[in-house]
Write an enzyme that holds these catalytic residues in place. Sequence first.
Site, PDB file in Angstrom:
ATOM      1  N   ASP A 178       2.694   5.801  -6.520  1.00 60.71           N
ATOM      2  CA  ASP A 178       3.864   5.708  -5.656  1.00 60.71           C
ATOM      3  C   ASP A 178       5.176   5.692  -6.433  1.00 60.71           C
ATOM      4  O   ASP A 178       6.227   6.024  -5.879  1.00 60.71           O
ATOM      5  CB  ASP A 178       3.771   4.447  -4.773  1.00 60.71           C
ATOM      6  CG  ASP A 178       2.658   4.572  -3.759  1.00 60.71           C
ATOM      7  OD1 ASP A 178       2.479   5.680  -3.235  1.00 60.71           O
ATOM      8  OD2 ASP A 178       1.964   3.572  -3.507  1.00 60.71           O
ATOM      9  N   HIS A 191       0.876  -1.186   0.000  1.00 61.45           N
ATOM     10  CA  HIS A 191       0.000   0.000   0.000  1.00 61.45           C
ATOM     11  C   HIS A 191       0.912   1.234   0.000  1.00 61.45           C
ATOM     12  O   HIS A 191       1.774   1.366  -0.866  1.00 61.45           O
ATOM     13  CB  HIS A 191      -0.925  -0.109   1.225  1.00 61.45           C
ATOM     14  CG  HIS A 191      -2.068   0.849   1.287  1.00 61.45           C
ATOM     15  ND1 HIS A 191      -2.414   1.708   0.269  1.00 61.45           N
ATOM     16  CD2 HIS A 191      -2.979   1.103   2.289  1.00 61.45           C
ATOM     17  CE1 HIS A 191      -3.472   2.434   0.627  1.00 61.45           C
ATOM     18  NE2 HIS A 191      -3.827   2.083   1.847  1.00 61.45           N
ATOM     19  N   HIS A 193      -2.028  -2.291  -9.655  1.00 63.25           N
ATOM     20  CA  HIS A 193      -3.108  -1.745  -8.824  1.00 63.25           C
ATOM     21  C   HIS A 193      -4.270  -2.724  -8.815  1.00 63.25           C
ATOM     22  O   HIS A 193      -4.564  -3.339  -9.833  1.00 63.25           O
ATOM     23  CB  HIS A 193      -3.580  -0.389  -9.361  1.00 63.25           C
ATOM     24  CG  HIS A 193      -4.302   0.405  -8.326  1.00 63.25           C
ATOM     25  ND1 HIS A 193      -5.641   0.261  -8.086  1.00 63.25           N
ATOM     26  CD2 HIS A 193      -3.849   1.314  -7.433  1.00 63.25           C
ATOM     27  CE1 HIS A 193      -5.985   1.058  -7.090  1.00 63.25           C
ATOM     28  NE2 HIS A 193      -4.927   1.712  -6.675  1.00 63.25           N
TER      29      HIS A 193
END
Length: 413
Positions: free
Chosen positions: A356, A247, A294
Amino acid sequence: MSTSPAKDAPAAAASHTADKQAAFAKGLDGVIGGQTAVCSIEQDKLIYRGYEIHDLAAHATFEQVAFLLLEGRKPGEHELARFKAELIAERALHPAVTSFIESSAGWLASGRAVPMDVLRTAVSILAHTDPECQDNAAPAELRKAKRLTAKIPTIIGHMQNVIDARAIVGLERGGDPTLDHAANMLYMMTGKRPSADEARVMDVSLILYAEHEFNASTFTTRVISGTLSDMHGAVCGGIAALKGPLHGGANEMAMEMLKEIVNDVGEAGIGTSKVDDWMNNAFETKRKLMGFGHRVYKNGDHRAGILMGLGKKMADSIDNAGQPTFGALRAPRWFALGEQVQKIMLDKKKIHPNVDFPCGMTYFTMKIPVPQYTPIFVAARITGWCAHIIEQHSDNRLIRPLSIYTGPAEKKW
Ligand code: CMC
């Protein structure tokens, strides 16, 4: 002919188990976990309360987005001024929190604690200093949400000062009250006022990180608040969930991975087949590449392109200004490597980067220490979490799914 309940029981149990098997999805993949008016994620759009993410990233500030998420509408001029003043007034920390942060220096230095752990404990202590900690009514929760939003950057700033063995920047007032939220966080971390460019890039990254529907950490906060537990407790759970590398922890790991590639292939290897070889080896060993993939987005993460563009532009301008190198490389070279890695992932695996991935390179370009990337994610996501906690409490039903038993068959004790 009617059958007795006792005789029906095995058949009913078998059909119940079959229903559960049919409904089962590992990791709740594809399962609808609830309703929300805060955010919508589609393959082609990410929306915060009706506003699309590219629009927000181009035209809004983090404070405006925080107001939108927490108060439920786009702020007018006076509402925004009031909201900003409320945040500034709440930035300073209770001495109990500051002295905890100071006392954590040894744990941070030894690696027994990482900044996400210290942040989680500091938020837990914030609860004891908050006069409305036990009040789950919506007006109290909104006030608590603002206090958390205001104070989390101060915790991050003070923690970085402790790590750097520097006097705490802006101790009395939580930084510089003339600076906006993102700029003030950078100022508190470094003691230097950021350039307008750096402040805006940080501001946009906070907008992109602010909210993302039923992701793991937000779902955690909803599960905790669904028991009618309190906001600070739910946020501590959210921080713990966000820390994981699958995450939010991926923004730190993405940068560490790029450093590892440079270490293995050398600076001269960037742009050559040596990077392909490194990636092929990662594929063969089934290594998960951080900052890619994802659960929901299958054609790419809307936020990744926005941050990649901004980060790359900033890296180019820093390099043009002839500033010092970053680690072994100048800032644009990290982005050149990042783009090469992205292309190989897409060509060979059809897997897109998530937010990210560019975040790692962007924060690195801003010389932010890598272990603070996920805490900064918290500084943004606190707004989304609190919006969800308020929404959960406003129309609560305990969140309690079922499981499929895989243990031994029944036996006599
Ligand atoms: N690197 C290599 N292979 C991957 C990756 C990756 N990052 N992501 C997915 N795959 C492969 C996976 O191995 C699987 O292959 P196969 O079918 O051959 O076993 C296939 O793609 C499907 O992946 P999955 O694991 O079923 O996908 P998921 O929905 O369970 O996982 C994920 C989603 C985000 C956990 C995963 O993509 C991942 O671990 N990514 C790396 C960590 C990361 O970047 N996390 C940030 C998520 S988004 C922003 C945030 O929350 O902060």
